[in-house]
Design a protein around this motif. Structure first.
Motif, mmCIF file in Angstrom:
data_model
loop_
_atom_site.group_PDB
_atom_site.id
_atom_site.type_symbol
_atom_site.label_atom_id
_atom_site.label_comp_id
_atom_site.label_asym_id
_atom_site.label_seq_id
_atom_site.Cartn_x
_atom_site.Cartn_y
_atom_site.Cartn_z
ATOM 1 N N VAL A 178 39.736 -3.615 -18.419
ATOM 2 C CA VAL A 178 39.706 -3.547 -19.882
ATOM 3 C C VAL A 178 40.294 -2.228 -20.369
ATOM 4 C CG1 VAL A 178 38.223 -3.478 -21.914
ATOM 5 C CG2 VAL A 178 37.746 -5.107 -20.084
ATOM 6 N N ASP A 179 39.941 -1.117 -19.689
ATOM 7 C CA ASP A 179 40.431 0.186 -20.140
ATOM 8 C C ASP A 179 41.961 0.282 -20.012
ATOM 9 O OD1 ASP A 179 39.844 0.209 -17.280
ATOM 10 O OD2 ASP A 179 40.462 2.309 -17.322
ATOM 11 N N GLU A 180 42.532 -0.393 -19.004
ATOM 12 C CA GLU A 180 43.987 -0.413 -18.879
ATOM 13 C C GLU A 180 44.605 -1.151 -20.061
ATOM 14 O OE1 GLU A 180 44.802 -2.190 -15.110
ATOM 15 O OE2 GLU A 180 44.714 -0.282 -14.031
ATOM 16 N N GLY A 181 43.977 -2.277 -20.430
ATOM 17 C CA GLY A 181 44.469 -3.032 -21.578
ATOM 18 C C GLY A 181 44.403 -2.226 -22.860
ATOM 19 N N GLU A 182 43.318 -1.467 -23.016
ATOM 20 C CA GLU A 182 43.165 -0.640 -24.216
ATOM 21 C C GLU A 182 44.241 0.435 -24.281
ATOM 22 O OE1 GLU A 182 39.165 0.657 -23.730
ATOM 23 O OE2 GLU A 182 38.302 -1.078 -24.796
ATOM 24 N N ARG A 183 44.585 1.007 -23.116
ATOM 25 C CA ARG A 183 45.629 2.040 -23.089
ATOM 26 C C ARG A 183 46.996 1.444 -23.438
ATOM 27 N NH1 ARG A 183 42.920 3.895 -18.422
ATOM 28 N NH2 ARG A 183 44.557 3.105 -17.052
ATOM 29 N N VAL A 184 47.229 0.233 -22.958
ATOM 30 C CA VAL A 184 48.492 -0.440 -23.283
ATOM 31 C C VAL A 184 48.610 -0.654 -24.786
ATOM 32 C CG1 VAL A 184 49.778 -2.604 -23.079
ATOM 33 C CG2 VAL A 184 48.754 -1.586 -21.057
ATOM 34 N N LEU A 185 47.527 -1.111 -25.395
ATOM 35 C CA LEU A 185 47.550 -1.342 -26.842
ATOM 36 C C LEU A 185 47.758 -0.034 -27.603
ATOM 37 C CD1 LEU A 185 44.658 -3.956 -27.197
ATOM 38 C CD2 LEU A 185 47.120 -4.374 -27.282
ATOM 39 N N GLU A 186 47.183 1.062 -27.100
ATOM 40 C CA GLU A 186 47.356 2.361 -27.750
ATOM 41 C C GLU A 186 48.812 2.810 -27.708
ATOM 42 O OE1 GLU A 186 44.741 5.070 -25.845
ATOM 43 O OE2 GLU A 186 42.898 4.160 -26.641
ATOM 44 N N VAL A 187 49.425 2.670 -26.541
ATOM 45 C CA VAL A 187 50.832 3.069 -26.403
ATOM 46 C C VAL A 187 51.719 2.199 -27.273
ATOM 47 C CG1 VAL A 187 52.773 3.218 -24.799
ATOM 48 C CG2 VAL A 187 50.505 3.998 -24.089
ATOM 49 N N GLU A 228 47.358 -12.832 -13.132
ATOM 50 C CA GLU A 228 48.021 -12.838 -11.830
ATOM 51 C C GLU A 228 47.058 -12.752 -10.656
ATOM 52 O OE1 GLU A 228 52.032 -10.377 -12.626
ATOM 53 O OE2 GLU A 228 50.192 -9.407 -13.287
ATOM 54 N N ILE A 229 45.938 -12.065 -10.847
ATOM 55 C CA ILE A 229 44.986 -11.878 -9.762
ATOM 56 C C ILE A 229 43.588 -12.190 -10.273
ATOM 57 C CG2 ILE A 229 46.386 -10.152 -8.556
ATOM 58 C CD1 ILE A 229 44.754 -7.983 -9.881
ATOM 59 N N PRO A 230 42.675 -12.627 -9.385
ATOM 60 C CA PRO A 230 41.306 -12.988 -9.813
ATOM 61 C C PRO A 230 40.579 -11.890 -10.550
ATOM 62 C CG PRO A 230 41.713 -13.729 -7.573
ATOM 63 C CD PRO A 230 42.899 -12.872 -7.952
ATOM 64 N N ASN A 231 40.879 -10.635 -10.210
ATOM 65 C CA ASN A 231 40.184 -9.503 -10.818
ATOM 66 C C ASN A 231 40.343 -9.477 -12.339
ATOM 67 O OD1 ASN A 231 38.722 -6.946 -10.572
ATOM 68 N ND2 ASN A 231 40.623 -6.033 -11.277
ATOM 69 N N ILE A 232 41.447 -10.023 -12.826
ATOM 70 C CA ILE A 232 41.690 -10.041 -14.265
ATOM 71 C C ILE A 232 40.661 -10.899 -14.968
ATOM 72 C CG2 ILE A 232 43.342 -10.742 -16.051
ATOM 73 C CD1 ILE A 232 45.564 -10.040 -14.108
ATOM 74 N N VAL A 233 40.291 -12.007 -14.363
ATOM 75 C CA VAL A 233 39.325 -12.923 -14.968
ATOM 76 C C VAL A 233 37.894 -12.454 -14.722
ATOM 77 C CG1 VAL A 233 38.454 -15.276 -15.000
ATOM 78 C CG2 VAL A 233 40.897 -14.851 -14.685
ATOM 79 N N VAL A 234 37.607 -12.056 -13.505
ATOM 80 C CA VAL A 234 36.261 -11.668 -13.129
ATOM 81 C C VAL A 234 35.861 -10.357 -13.793
ATOM 82 C CG1 VAL A 234 34.770 -11.052 -11.203
ATOM 83 C CG2 VAL A 234 36.454 -12.851 -10.927
#
Length: 206
Positions: free
Chosen positions: A171-180, A200-206
């Motif tokens: 989630v924090d990676e997604g937030e940084r992307v939105l900030e940039v 792309e990977i299960p970790n995104i959903v889980v």
């Protein structure tokens, strides 16, 4: 831009998981009867990183105009080369007979920003490319021009453009992307701009 000419040359150049959207594009083009050459090249570290190799080989057997070029960079049995080398060394022409003509060739890039090498605007309005030469700079030298999709997205009407973020694991990676994005004039929800995350990977959903 959509590839409207069924005889146009299409190059899908990517690194790592950046090949995922290109896989979908290739299948869709072939399904719709594209007859021009389609070359998909992907740079990865090892053979084991090529999760779709068997699928691409199956496409090659079925469609004579489709070519898949896997490029592992850390395998002893394969000379180390990068996506940029395909353009510098003339591999696309020598191996697949593809001529890079800006009038009839569509190039799509996805993956490592260093491979892509997008320019910034200099103080005098000229394009300033990164220190490491990327594919965009190499293509620009050959007469290609950048699609101004980003500028269209900044405009008042962009509801037909959807932005997809690849390999966003937390989630924090997604937030940084939105900030940039917002810092560069692309705010989610503004002017109808929609942002999606590639699963792309299960970790995104889980």
């Amino acid at each position: 831009n959509h590839v409207l000419d069924p005889e146009a040359t299409v190059l899908l150049l990517s690194t790592g998981t950046g090949e995922a959207p290109h896989n979908s594009m290739a299948v869709e083009l072939l399904r719709k009867g594209h007859v021009g050459p389609i070359v998909a090249a992907v740079s990865v570290r090892q053979w084991a990183d090529l999760g779709y190799l068997d699928k691409h080989r199956a496409l090659e057997r079925r469609y004579a105009n489709y070519h898949y070029l896997p490029m592992p960079t850390r395998e002893a049995d394969v000379p180390k080369r990068y996506i940029q080398d395909l353009l510098v060394q003339g591999t696309l022409t020598d191996q697949f007979g593809v001529t890079l003509d800006p009038a009839s060739t569509h190039v799509f890039l996805c993956g490592n920003p260093a491979m892509i090498g997008l320019p910034t605007d200099g103080p005098d309005g000229t394009q300033v490319f990164p220190e490491t030469t990327g594919v965009v700079e190499l293509l620009t030298r050959q007469g290609f021009s950048l699609d101004q999709a980003v500028e269209k997205m900044r405009g008042p009407v962009n509801s037909n453009i959807k932005l997809m973020i690849p390999f966003c694991r937390r989630v924090d990676e997604g937030e940084r992307v939105l900030e940039v994005m917002a810092q560069n004039g692309l705010s989610r929800g503004e002017n109808g701009l929609e942002v999606y995350v590639m699963c792309e990977i299960p970790n995104i959903v889980v």
